[in-house]
Enzyme design. Structure first.
Site, short mmCIF file in Angstrom:
data_model
loop_
_atom_site.label_atom_id
_atom_site.label_comp_id
_atom_site.label_asym_id
_atom_site.label_seq_id
_atom_site.Cartn_x
_atom_site.Cartn_y
_atom_site.Cartn_z
N ILE A 42 -42.97 18.71 -53.55
CA ILE A 42 -43.08 20.17 -53.62
C ILE A 42 -44.30 20.51 -54.48
CG2 ILE A 42 -41.91 22.28 -54.42
CD1 ILE A 42 -40.51 21.03 -52.01
N HIS A 87 -31.10 12.35 -54.28
CA HIS A 87 -31.79 11.08 -54.06
C HIS A 87 -30.75 9.95 -54.00
CE1 HIS A 87 -35.07 8.31 -53.93
NE2 HIS A 87 -34.45 7.58 -54.84
N GLY A 136 -30.48 14.92 -41.13
CA GLY A 136 -29.75 16.13 -41.52
C GLY A 136 -28.26 15.97 -41.75
#
Ligand code: GAR
Length: 197
Positions: A92, A108, A11
């Site tokens: 997704i 990315h 994170g």
């Protein structure tokens, strides 16, 4: 304008985005962090930053479609207008893609279309390329594919180790992702204002 960040692990990008939002550099409200792993360190970061965090895993659901339908429900309940993937290590599916058309971003750690997948930095390092980088793009049904919004190169010098390359790439990510999110939110807002006229 409210947006959500999705993460699966550490994170650090979530934190950079949250701090940029708190400092007013992103013209929006970070409504919620969603994690597909209940033990993701990103959740600890959210607690410290006092940002609501929700975590559940696809294993808690019968199918990927029901898992994503629950996320979609949550996003709609939170009035989220943009989904920002930041180290969310899942493809997704159609449920979320349909619900948030052209409204899902991903970052990315490589110059796409080179080195997609889970280990972009390591793959670039091991292949011996002299430059790699960071890509921010809209999400489609593929793995790290979809229209590119921004790319920035990172040079890999002969003295670079995997760790030093990782560090340089993360520094770039933490700088450019908040900038791109700010631009995308501004564009969405101006389009909506033009529609009202
Ligand atoms: C980031 O480097 C992000 O670009 C990468 O995961 C890392 C998450 O780090 N994403 C991908 O590889 C997507 N294919 P973080 O959890 O510290 O933000």
């Amino acid at each position: 304008m409210r947006f959500a960040v999705f993460a699966s692990g550490n994170g650090s990008n979530f934190q950079a985005i949250a701090e940029a939002t708190i400092q007013g550099e992103i013209p929006g409200e970070l409504a919620v962090l969603f994690c597909d792993k209940k033990n993701a360190y990103a959740i600890e970061r959210a607690k410290k930053l006092q940002i609501p965090a929700i975590a559940f895993s696809p294993q808690d659901f019968a199918t990927k479609a029901t898992y994503e339908a629950e996320i979609l429900h949550l996003m709609e309940e939170e009035h989220v207008e943009l989904i920002v993937l930041a180290g969310y290590m899942r493809i997704i599916g159609p449920t979320l893609l349909e619900g948030y058309k052209q409204r899902i971003l991903n970052i990315h750690p490589a110059l796409l279309p080179n080195f997609p997948g889970l280990t972009g930095i390591r793959d670039a390092f091991e292949s011996g390329v002299h430059e790699t980088g960071v890509t921010v793009h809209y999400v489609d049904a593929g793995v790290d594919s979809g229209p590119i919004i921004k790319q920035e190169k990172v040079l890999r010098h002969s003295e670079d180790t995997l760790a030093s390359l990782e560090q340089k790439i993360h520094q770039v990510e933490h700088r450019i992702y908040p900038e791109v999110i700010a631009e995308v939110l501004q564009n969405i807002q101006s389009k909506e204002e033009r529609k009202k006229v």
